[in-house]
Enzyme design. Sequence first.
Site, PDB file in Angstrom:
ATOM      1  N   ASP A 210       0.814  -1.225   0.000  1.00 15.27           N
ATOM      2  CA  ASP A 210       0.000   0.000   0.000  1.00 15.27           C
ATOM      3  C   ASP A 210       0.842   1.267   0.000  1.00 15.27           C
ATOM      4  OD1 ASP A 210      -2.548   1.304   0.095  1.00 15.27           O
ATOM      5  OD2 ASP A 210      -2.269   1.674   2.232  1.00 15.27           O
ATOM      6  N   SER A 235      -6.772   5.060   0.311  1.00 12.53           N
ATOM      7  CA  SER A 235      -7.109   3.749  -0.239  1.00 12.53           C
ATOM      8  C   SER A 235      -8.585   3.456   0.015  1.00 12.53           C
ATOM      9  CB  SER A 235      -6.252   2.661   0.411  1.00 12.53           C
ATOM     10  OG  SER A 235      -4.877   2.943   0.255  1.00 12.53           O
ATOM     11  N   GLN A 285      -5.756  -1.909  -6.656  1.00 10.96           N
ATOM     12  CA  GLN A 285      -6.375  -1.021  -5.674  1.00 10.96           C
ATOM     13  C   GLN A 285      -7.075   0.136  -6.365  1.00 10.96           C
ATOM     14  OE1 GLN A 285      -4.503   2.238  -2.841  1.00 10.96           O
ATOM     15  NE2 GLN A 285      -4.259   0.225  -1.860  1.00 10.96           N
TER      16      GLN A 285
END
Length: 293
Positions: A210, A235, A285
């Site tokens: 991430d 996110s 993502q």
Amino acid sequence: MDATLQYLLDLLDLEPIERDIFRGDSHASVIPRVFGGQVAAQALVAACRTVPEDRLPHSLHSYFLRAGDPGSRIVYTVDRIRDGRSYATRRVVAVQHGQPIFTLSASFAKAEEGLEHQDPMPDAPDPETLPTADELLPRYADLFWDPGVVKLLLEARKAIDLRYVNEPPFGTAGRQREPRAQVWFRVNGKLAGEYDNPVLHLCLGTYVSDMTLLDSVLLAHGRGGWMTGDTVGASLDHAMWFHRPFRADEWLLYDTDSPTSQSGRGLARGRMYTRDGRLAVSVIQEGLMRVPR
């Protein structure tokens, strides 16, 4: 072992407080919320604690629901959705202050032989030829909304040796580029003894996944991101597929790109390759991408 790596490993070592219920600490962040990679990695640790050792995660799908409070501990509850002969499924909910902040579903499988192919590893310079974070980030201090961000970022990432292959988005703000980015990474230390197990390597890869994934979205628009203050991001969801074994203490190439952005959201795809060219992990993502008014 480096103290900062030990701190990260301790962060992922959740406290069992009841059957299928665990509690984890939060890590100080450069932003006023829990780092997404931390909560995803801790949730995967919780799921793994309820599955037989002969089954490893092969995929996870998750949603970030609320901004986590970095000053409070997080409780993870695990539902044992299914235990089959070869596969198992778990669902995890992360809770703070009585509210869910993150959900994760993970599937586990026994190792078996089968058909095999992969995309070839893209070209990239050797990681040893690239500047370390300590060498690179201070060059951009004048571009950040606050020069003190450099120190905070270096402290937050000290357990990870992360090296940019290309100039990062905060260094090219105002100049559009191909929506593709690459970094090499590994943890700052050798994982041995009790820490040398495949589950921990997978969870550390999840933690790092991430960190730079949405960079490719920023590059497409010449934006520097939250560090320069020209974009607000977070996110929204995160999916990973674990294809082949890897070691988090050995170099991994994280190759990312962005096929689209729209409606205040950007989509990014990532692939992690071992240094000898094996495709280890695929990541997708969608992230919030807003321009301050």
